[in-house]
Design a protein around this motif. Structure first.
Motif, PDB file in Angstrom:
ATOM      1  N   GLY A  24       7.462  10.261   3.181  1.00  0.00           N
ATOM      2  CA  GLY A  24       6.665  11.056   4.250  1.00  0.00           C
ATOM      3  C   GLY A  24       6.038  10.468   5.264  1.00  0.00           C
ATOM      4  N   SER A  25       5.538  11.109   6.140  1.00  0.00           N
ATOM      5  CA  SER A  25       4.772  10.390   7.060  1.00  0.00           C
ATOM      6  C   SER A  25       3.199  11.058   6.804  1.00  0.00           C
ATOM      7  CB  SER A  25       5.115  10.474   8.554  1.00  0.00           C
ATOM      8  OG  SER A  25       4.869  11.985   8.948  1.00  0.00           O
ATOM      9  N   ILE A  60      -0.236   1.833  10.154  1.00  0.00           N
ATOM     10  CA  ILE A  60       1.447   2.164  10.636  1.00  0.00           C
ATOM     11  C   ILE A  60       1.961   2.896   9.277  1.00  0.00           C
ATOM     12  CG2 ILE A  60       3.458   1.763  11.844  1.00  0.00           C
ATOM     13  CD1 ILE A  60       2.269  -0.582  12.976  1.00  0.00           C
ATOM     14  N   TRP A  61       1.899   4.270   9.606  1.00  0.00           N
ATOM     15  CA  TRP A  61       2.445   5.138   8.537  1.00  0.00           C
ATOM     16  C   TRP A  61       4.228   5.425   8.768  1.00  0.00           C
ATOM     17  CZ3 TRP A  61       0.167   5.583   3.970  1.00  0.00           C
ATOM     18  CH2 TRP A  61      -1.368   5.588   4.244  1.00  0.00           C
ATOM     19  N   LEU A  62       5.163   4.950   7.672  1.00  0.00           N
ATOM     20  CA  LEU A  62       6.436   4.975   7.826  1.00  0.00           C
ATOM     21  C   LEU A  62       6.744   6.476   7.863  1.00  0.00           C
ATOM     22  CD1 LEU A  62       8.218   2.553   5.245  1.00  0.00           C
ATOM     23  CD2 LEU A  62       8.288   2.638   7.712  1.00  0.00           C
ATOM     24  N   GLU A  63       7.430   6.851   8.899  1.00  0.00           N
ATOM     25  CA  GLU A  63       7.853   8.322   8.963  1.00  0.00           C
ATOM     26  C   GLU A  63       9.279   8.118   9.141  1.00  0.00           C
ATOM     27  OE1 GLU A  63       8.446  11.466  12.490  1.00  0.00           O
ATOM     28  OE2 GLU A  63       6.313  10.899  11.932  1.00  0.00           O
ATOM     29  N   TYR A  68       7.317   6.102  13.936  1.00  0.00           N
ATOM     30  CA  TYR A  68       5.987   6.020  13.011  1.00  0.00           C
ATOM     31  C   TYR A  68       5.165   6.709  13.430  1.00  0.00           C
ATOM     32  CZ  TYR A  68       8.216   1.615  11.121  1.00  0.00           C
ATOM     33  OH  TYR A  68       8.744   0.754  10.442  1.00  0.00           O
ATOM     34  N   ASN A  69       3.907   7.125  12.515  1.00  0.00           N
ATOM     35  CA  ASN A  69       2.699   7.698  13.084  1.00  0.00           C
ATOM     36  C   ASN A  69       1.343   6.537  12.871  1.00  0.00           C
ATOM     37  OD1 ASN A  69       3.498  10.062  13.868  1.00  0.00           O
ATOM     38  ND2 ASN A  69       2.942  11.077  11.660  1.00  0.00           N
ATOM     39  N   PHE A 112       1.527   0.466   6.677  1.00  0.00           N
ATOM     40  CA  PHE A 112       1.264  -1.023   6.715  1.00  0.00           C
ATOM     41  C   PHE A 112      -0.118  -1.266   7.647  1.00  0.00           C
ATOM     42  CE2 PHE A 112       5.878  -0.583   6.011  1.00  0.00           C
ATOM     43  CZ  PHE A 112       5.890  -1.432   4.846  1.00  0.00           C
ATOM     44  N   VAL A 113      -0.936  -1.983   7.273  1.00  0.00           N
ATOM     45  CA  VAL A 113      -1.933  -2.276   8.044  1.00  0.00           C
ATOM     46  C   VAL A 113      -1.643  -3.447   9.148  1.00  0.00           C
ATOM     47  CG1 VAL A 113      -4.534  -2.904   8.127  1.00  0.00           C
ATOM     48  CG2 VAL A 113      -3.460  -1.476   6.346  1.00  0.00           C
TER      49      VAL A 113
END
Length: 306
Positions: A24-25, A60-63, A68-69, A112-113
Motif C-alpha cells: 500500500g501507500s 517516495i512511497w510506492l502506491e 506515488y506519495n 525509497f529515500v
C-alpha cells in the motif's frame, strides 16, 4: 541498459511479490510529538556533481494505484557529504492501503529515500505525468541499489518462511530497511534466467549512504506512475552458424558477459538490449538476439561456452 535506480526497483518489485503480501501507500504526518523511528544517513559524492538549487531529502512511497506519495520532505545543506535525518512519526493510515486489502492481517508498504534539487523552490518534490514534457525538479541521489524503506503492520504469519532473509533473520513489525542484491560470484544460478539474489532485513536505525549520481535516468523516480507497470519489450533474433559463416560480427562475447546465455557447449544466445523512451515516463526495452551455433566446426579460440 537500465540505470542502477531502475535495477533497484526491479529487484525490489520482484522481492515484494515473493513476500505474497499486499503493498500500500503511506503518507507521512509529522503533527504529533511521538517518533516511531528515525532514519538517518549521509549523502556522499561519487561524481563531480554540481548543484544550483537547494538540496532536499524526501521519501517516495510506492502506491500501487495511480501515483506515488511523497512524505517526510526535509531540507539539507547543498554540500556533500551531508547528513540527513528523517523522523517517522506515524504508521501508514489504514485508508492509504489499497481497497479490498483492509481485512488482511499482515500488510507491507515500501518506499525509497531520494535527494533532489528543488529547482522551482516550492519546498517539495514534484512528481510528473508522462505528458509533462520536462521534469520539474532533479533527483541527484537515491537509496543504495536494491534497498528500500519498509513498514510492516498487523500480525506476522506463523509460517514466515517467505519472510526470512538470506541470513536467517525475520523482520519485526514497524519500520525497517530491506535489501535485495545479486548473489556474490557469477550473479546468477540459472544462466541469467532466474537470477540469484540475497535478501537482508536491517533495523531502521542502520545508517547508510545515499548514492549521489548525475545519471539522468534516476529522474524517472519522479514519474507519478513509475513502478506500477512493467516496461514493454520488443526484440528480433537471427541465427549464425560458425561452420558455414565463420566468426560472428563483433567476435565472440566473453564468458559471463551480460546478455550471454549458453544453450549447451556448442551454441549460445547473445542478447543486447537498450531502453527507448516514449515521453518522460513510458519506455520500451528493445533487444536483438544473435543465436550462434558451431554446427560441424570445432570450438574456436574465444568460444564462450565451456
Amino acid at each position: 541498459m537500465k540505470s542502477s535506480a531502475d535495477l533497484s526497483l526491479a529487484l525490489l518489485a520482484g522481492a515484494a511479490a515473493a513476500l505474497s503480501v499486499a503493498c500500500g501507500s503511506l503518507d507521512g504526518h509529522t503533527g504529533t510529538p511521538s517518533t516511531l523511528a528515525t532514519l538517518r544517513g549521509e549523502m556522499t559524492e561519487s561524481t563531480n556533481l554540481s548543484v544550483t538549487a537547494p538540496v532536499r531529502v524526501a521519501v517516495i512511497w510506492l502506491e500501487y494505484g495511480p501515483s506515488y506519495n511523497v512524505a517526510e520532505d526535509l531540507p539539507v545543506q547543498p554540500a556533500f557529504p551531508s547528513e540527513f535525518v528523517i523522523q517517522l512519526n506515524e504508521p501508514p493510515p489504514p485508508a492509504a492501503l489499497p481497497a479490498g486489502n483492509q481485512g488482511l492481517s499482515f500488510q507491507v508498504a515500501m518506499g525509497f529515500v531520494v535527494a533532489y534539487e528543488d529547482l522551482n523552490g516550492n519546498g517539495k518534490l514534484d512528481l510528473v505525468q508522462n505528458d509533462a514534457g520536462v521534469f520539474i525538479d532533479k533527483i541527484v541521489g537515491t537509496n543504495p541499489q536494491g534497498m528500500a524503506l519498509v513498514y510492516l503492520q498487523g500480525t506476522l504469519p506463523t509460517n514466515d518462511g517467505g519472510l526470512v532473509d538470506s541470513d536467517g533473520k525475520s523482520p519485526s513489525l514497524g519500520y525497517g530497511l530491506y535489501s535485495v542484491v545479486p548473489c556474490a560470484g557469477d550473479g546468477g544460478d540459472d544462466g541469467g534466467i532466474h537470477p540469484c539474489v540475497e535478501t537482508h532485513w536491517f533495523d531502521v536505525s542502520t545508517p547508510y549512504d545515499l548514492q549521489i549520481s548525475d545519471d539522468p535516468e534516476i529522474n524517472q523516480l519522479m514519474c507519478a506512475n513509475y513502478g506500477t507497470t512493467g516496461s514493454e519489450s520488443t526484440g528480433t533474433g537471427t541465427g549464425w552458424s560458425v561452420a558455414t559463416q565463420g566468426t560472428p560480427p563483433g567476435g565472440y562475447p566473453a564468458p559471463g558477459a551480460m546478455g550471454l546465455l549458453c544453450t549447451g557447449t556448442t551454441s549460445y544466445n547473445d542478447s543486447q538490449c537498450q531502453v527507448v523512451h516514449d515521453g518522460l515516463c513510458e519506455e520500451m526495452t528493445s533487444c536483438t538476439t544473435l543465436s550462434v551455433s558451431l554446427g560441424s566446426a570445432p570450438a574456436p579460440p574465444g568460444w564462450p561456452c565451456p
